[in-house]
Design a protein around this motif. Structure first.
Motif, PDB file in Angstrom:
ATOM      1  N   ALA A  11      45.802  39.612  31.332  1.00 12.52           N
ATOM      2  CA  ALA A  11      46.412  40.947  31.399  1.00 12.52           C
ATOM      3  C   ALA A  11      45.339  42.030  31.296  1.00 12.52           C
ATOM      4  N   ALA A  12      44.310  41.784  30.474  1.00 11.42           N
ATOM      5  CA  ALA A  12      43.259  42.782  30.270  1.00 11.42           C
ATOM      6  C   ALA A  12      42.376  42.981  31.493  1.00 11.42           C
ATOM      7  N   VAL A  13      42.224  41.935  32.338  1.00 13.33           N
ATOM      8  CA  VAL A  13      41.335  42.062  33.503  1.00 13.33           C
ATOM      9  C   VAL A  13      42.089  42.213  34.817  1.00 13.33           C
ATOM     10  N   ARG A  14      43.406  42.277  34.754  1.00 15.10           N
ATOM     11  CA  ARG A  14      44.180  42.351  36.001  1.00 15.10           C
ATOM     12  C   ARG A  14      43.716  43.501  36.877  1.00 15.10           C
ATOM     13  N   SER A  15      43.439  44.660  36.286  1.00 13.40           N
ATOM     14  CA  SER A  15      43.016  45.827  37.070  1.00 13.40           C
ATOM     15  C   SER A  15      41.649  45.621  37.713  1.00 13.40           C
ATOM     16  N   LEU A  16      40.854  44.703  37.162  1.00  7.79           N
ATOM     17  CA  LEU A  16      39.541  44.408  37.747  1.00  7.79           C
ATOM     18  C   LEU A  16      39.653  43.473  38.948  1.00  7.79           C
ATOM     19  N   VAL A  17      40.739  42.706  39.001  1.00  4.93           N
ATOM     20  CA  VAL A  17      40.906  41.689  40.047  1.00  4.93           C
ATOM     21  C   VAL A  17      41.707  42.225  41.233  1.00  4.93           C
ATOM     22  N   VAL A  18      42.822  42.870  40.947  1.00  3.57           N
ATOM     23  CA  VAL A  18      43.678  43.397  42.017  1.00  3.57           C
ATOM     24  C   VAL A  18      42.940  44.491  42.789  1.00  3.57           C
ATOM     25  N   GLY A  19      42.991  44.403  44.121  1.00  6.74           N
ATOM     26  CA  GLY A  19      42.298  45.352  44.991  1.00  6.74           C
ATOM     27  C   GLY A  19      40.910  44.908  45.405  1.00  6.74           C
ATOM     28  N   ARG A  20      40.465  43.774  44.879  1.00  2.00           N
ATOM     29  CA  ARG A  20      39.124  43.268  45.184  1.00  2.00           C
ATOM     30  C   ARG A  20      39.175  42.236  46.289  1.00  2.00           C
ATOM     31  N   ASP A  21      38.126  42.186  47.094  1.00  2.00           N
ATOM     32  CA  ASP A  21      37.984  41.148  48.119  1.00  2.00           C
ATOM     33  C   ASP A  21      37.782  39.809  47.413  1.00  2.00           C
ATOM     34  N   VAL A  22      38.520  38.777  47.851  1.00  2.00           N
ATOM     35  CA  VAL A  22      38.407  37.474  47.192  1.00  2.00           C
ATOM     36  C   VAL A  22      37.011  36.879  47.329  1.00  2.00           C
ATOM     37  N   LEU A  23      36.241  37.359  48.303  1.00  2.00           N
ATOM     38  CA  LEU A  23      34.878  36.850  48.479  1.00  2.00           C
ATOM     39  C   LEU A  23      33.884  37.477  47.501  1.00  2.00           C
ATOM     40  N   ALA A  24      34.274  38.580  46.883  1.00  2.00           N
ATOM     41  CA  ALA A  24      33.336  39.321  46.020  1.00  2.00           C
ATOM     42  C   ALA A  24      33.366  38.760  44.603  1.00  2.00           C
ATOM     43  N   LEU A  25      32.983  37.506  44.455  1.00  2.00           N
ATOM     44  CA  LEU A  25      33.104  36.844  43.166  1.00  2.00           C
ATOM     45  C   LEU A  25      31.987  37.222  42.199  1.00  2.00           C
ATOM     46  N   THR A  26      30.773  37.407  42.697  1.00  2.00           N
ATOM     47  CA  THR A  26      29.682  37.788  41.791  1.00  2.00           C
ATOM     48  C   THR A  26      29.912  39.165  41.175  1.00  2.00           C
ATOM     49  N   PRO A  27      30.290  40.185  41.947  1.00  2.00           N
ATOM     50  CA  PRO A  27      30.619  41.469  41.317  1.00  2.00           C
ATOM     51  C   PRO A  27      31.789  41.366  40.332  1.00  2.00           C
ATOM     52  N   LEU A  28      32.749  40.486  40.621  1.00  2.00           N
ATOM     53  CA  LEU A  28      33.871  40.309  39.712  1.00  2.00           C
ATOM     54  C   LEU A  28      33.380  39.741  38.384  1.00  2.00           C
ATOM     55  N   ARG A  29      32.515  38.758  38.462  1.00  2.00           N
ATOM     56  CA  ARG A  29      31.988  38.184  37.210  1.00  2.00           C
ATOM     57  C   ARG A  29      31.250  39.246  36.398  1.00  2.00           C
ATOM     58  N   THR A  30      30.444  40.050  37.060  1.00  2.00           N
ATOM     59  CA  THR A  30      29.710  41.110  36.360  1.00  2.00           C
ATOM     60  C   THR A  30      30.676  42.096  35.712  1.00  2.00           C
TER      61      THR A  30
END
Length: 257
Positions: free
Chosen positions: A59-78
């Motif tokens: 729930a805390a990271v949902r806003s970080l995931v939604v709207g992101r390209d599924v290929l952009a995994l390294t920026p997501l981890r950061t």
């Protein structure tokens, strides 16, 4: 593909009264099913630990995931790792087994699943290809108290052998793993030796969940040398030492504190 939703669904699986070094299993095993939905209608699926901590973390990271390209995994981890310093309410970094790496990894698997589905290929092929096309499952043997299940009480080496026999006949398992750290170590050694005699040539594994001292682990490793495929987590901080390897590294293992 853009992520349009992140869902975390708790599930509970009925569990018999299994014993381990941590005590008695709860009557239900908790897991969390994670879904990443995309704007192309593709849903990637993964699963992880259950309980409140994972649900709070997702729930805390949902806003970080939604709207992101599924290929952009390294920026997501950061983003996930840097967000941890803020520690908003519900951000359960301190929960055992579910820190930033565990949180990112399950979202990563769901994203990879979505990518694989969109390309019509397996996730293993996205990661470089399969090492093997067939993986045999191991029968997971537990000491257990009597419960309302088909196995009854299993608290002796002979009962472990019968449990293994029933599992092999019913499901065709080709290897056997015993969850130890429950009885006296010598009794668990006896169980492995009974399994060896009852099922010649069948790979055997023993996991006492790091419940033993170094001295006990070395003694058990010596007694079971040649009988085990591997000895998993015999002492804290040392995982999957084979009996021969464990015995040959006496001077390199720090004493238990």
């Amino acid at each position: 593909m853009i992520v349009t939703d992140l869902r975390a669904t708790p599930v509970a699986i009925k569990d018999p009264p299994l014993r381990s070094a941590f005590g008695l299993h709860a009557p239900f095993a908790l897991r969390t099913i994670v879904e990443v939905e995309t704007d192309e209608g593709i849903v990637g699926v993964a699963e992880t630990y259950g309980g409140k901590a994972p649900l709070d973390a997702f729930a805390a990271v949902r806003s970080l995931v939604v709207g992101r390209d599924v290929l952009a995994l390294t920026p997501l981890r950061t983003s996930i790792e840097s967000r941890g310093a803020e520690r908003p309410e519900g951000w359960a970094w301190e929960a055992r087994k579910f820190g930033p790496a565990a949180l990112f990894s399950v979202i990563e698997v769901a994203c990879l699943d979505a990518i694989g589905k969109s390309q019509g290929i397996r996730v293993c092929d996205l990661l470089g290809g399969a090492t093997r096309e067939r993986i045999d499952f191991a029968a997971y043997l537990f000491f257990k108290r009597a419960g309302e299940d088909q196995w009854g009480e299993v608290m002796t080496p002979d009962a472990i052998v019968e449990q293994a026999r029933a599992m092999r006949e019913r499901y065709g398992y080709r290897s056997l793993k015993l969850k130890g750290g429950v009885l006296e170590p010598d009794r668990e050694v006896e169980a492995i030796l009974r399994l060896r005699d009852a099922f010649p040539g069948v790979p055997l594994r023993l996991d006492p969940n790091a419940a033993w001292s170094v001295a006990t682990a070395l003694r058990v490793a010596d007694r079971l040398s040649g009988s085990l495929q591997y000895l998993e987590d015999p002492v804290p901080g040392h995982a999957r030492r084979s009996p021969r390897t464990c015995a040959s590294r006496r001077s390199r293992i720090s004493p238990r504190r």
